[in-house]
Design an enzyme around this catalytic site. Sequence first.
Site, PDB file in Angstrom:
ATOM      1  N   THR A 337      -6.647  -0.782   5.692  1.00 37.93           N
ATOM      2  CA  THR A 337      -5.258  -0.291   5.717  1.00 37.93           C
ATOM      3  C   THR A 337      -4.372  -0.954   4.656  1.00 37.93           C
ATOM      4  OG1 THR A 337      -4.876  -1.847   7.526  1.00 37.93           O
ATOM      5  CG2 THR A 337      -5.259   0.440   8.131  1.00 37.93           C
ATOM      6  N   SER A 363       3.640  -5.209   4.719  1.00 38.99           N
ATOM      7  CA  SER A 363       3.455  -3.850   4.199  1.00 38.99           C
ATOM      8  C   SER A 363       3.138  -3.979   2.726  1.00 38.99           C
ATOM      9  CB  SER A 363       4.719  -3.017   4.396  1.00 38.99           C
ATOM     10  OG  SER A 363       4.589  -1.789   3.699  1.00 38.99           O
ATOM     11  N   ARG A 364       1.972  -3.481   2.325  1.00 39.77           N
ATOM     12  CA  ARG A 364       1.571  -3.634   0.916  1.00 39.77           C
ATOM     13  C   ARG A 364       2.281  -2.632   0.010  1.00 39.77           C
ATOM     14  NH1 ARG A 364      -3.513  -4.456   3.697  1.00 39.77           N
ATOM     15  NH2 ARG A 364      -3.743  -6.699   3.938  1.00 39.77           N
ATOM     16  N   VAL A 365       3.044  -1.718   0.612  1.00 37.50           N
ATOM     17  CA  VAL A 365       3.860  -0.789  -0.186  1.00 37.50           C
ATOM     18  C   VAL A 365       5.224  -1.427  -0.450  1.00 37.50           C
ATOM     19  CG1 VAL A 365       4.976   1.475  -0.167  1.00 37.50           C
ATOM     20  CG2 VAL A 365       2.639   1.244   0.649  1.00 37.50           C
TER      21      VAL A 365
END
Length: 503
Positions: A337, A363-365
């Site tokens: 994910t 959150s990698r975004v």
Amino acid sequence: MASKDFIIESLKKEIGLLDIEAKVQKVGTVVEVADGIARMTGLSECLSMEMLEFSDGTFGVALNIEKETVGAMILGDCTHIKEGDEVKTTGRVLSIPVSEGTIGRVIDPLGRPLDGRGPIAEDRQMPIEKIAPGVITRKSVSVPLQTGLKAIDSMIPIGRGQRELIIGDRQTGKTAVAIDTIINQKDTGVICIYVAIGQKESKVAKMVAKLEESGAMANTIVVVAGASDPAPLSFLAPYSGTAIGEYFMDQGRDALVVHDDLSKHAWAYREVSLLLRRPPGREAYPGDVFYLHSRLLERSARLNEDNGGGSLTALPVIETQAGDVSAYIPTNVISITDGQIYLEPDLFYRGIRPALNIGISVSRVGSAAQVKAMKKVAGRLRLDMAQFRELEAFAQFASDLDESTRKQISRGKRAVEVLKQDQYETMTVAQQVAILFAVTRGYLDDVKTNKVREWENDFHRYLDGSRRDVLTIIEETGDLNEETEAKLIEAIAEFKKTVTAEA
């Protein structure tokens, strides 16, 4: 002789007029059946994942293609199937019927209605298993998918096309976060698919009733593989939910799929695999359990304009045992994910809900999935919370603290109170920006910690009633420029005067 030729020509003509289509069916025989698994012989040309039809009308799916036999899982009641029964190939790979009529319905993993509201018109068949969109067809995640929860939208933002894991022990509010997110999509045009894997039917019924009550069921599809259903249906459920989401994504629309939960999905797959005599590996899971979830979650994406511009966002849920995020299945899904929302039991029992652990959650975004106004207030908030957690731990052992440290701890406590949120009480972006601006800029420093939530509720009512113009500007522009900031500061000052006057 002439009459003989005449007879032959007449027969040829009559045969030519006959409309007979040769139908070839490949038929095999059941040699073993037990626990939802059947083994057949005679199906030499059977395909992997092909649907098979048993003599009682029940369907199965071919999983193991061996030299002499075919191993299949039975999709339904296997008590009527016995050794020696006939089984036929259907020539089609497992798929699910999908249409606009599916929206607002409760269905099983094979697309059959469970809500007693009659049959669903079929538009097209979507394959359960499908190759994920390639890198060239994708677009970077930049459009926010608002959950309506202050703690998540500000510090762990989710974008359309992202895969964000919700992880934590049982009874820590994982499903609550997912349901609030679905409710918050009510007027956004996002089609939501909630997949219940091995959940109690009573729990699912309550959840559907709540979605109906909030009006969110009008854009939601619920796929149910209940606790009493056989393991093969629990294994198929998340793939069915993703296939439905892809139907809408292919039309250029936005969809959200919640897999609740993939721990039970892995258990169901382990059960099916062991019954099919596949060799067990770590914790008795088969060797391809990582691929089981990666080929499911990789299908979530945001497509570029040349491919329709649609998106499919995935919120998988994983249950941990005693907070062990380093266990086999949790680490598998974490690595697949684009970030995780970790819900901590200690925070949950202290009344901090959602029980978000800021340290582990990520959150990698990141801010790419936030509007400008949220970016401006969230950067400050995350810094305040990080400093607060560090100072709070330090302050337990220090009796004498300087003024600036006391001030930071005091503001951190108020921020924690602001980030608390009751279930089913989602907020708009403008409301979130307004209250987060107030707490990060120190306008709540003079409010008692136990009165912060009351102050917040009154503040929202005041903005909705007297200063709607400020919220409208933030909603329409998505920005917090100097002019809007001045208006918000003015609104906070006016509200504080009214509070003081009442006191």
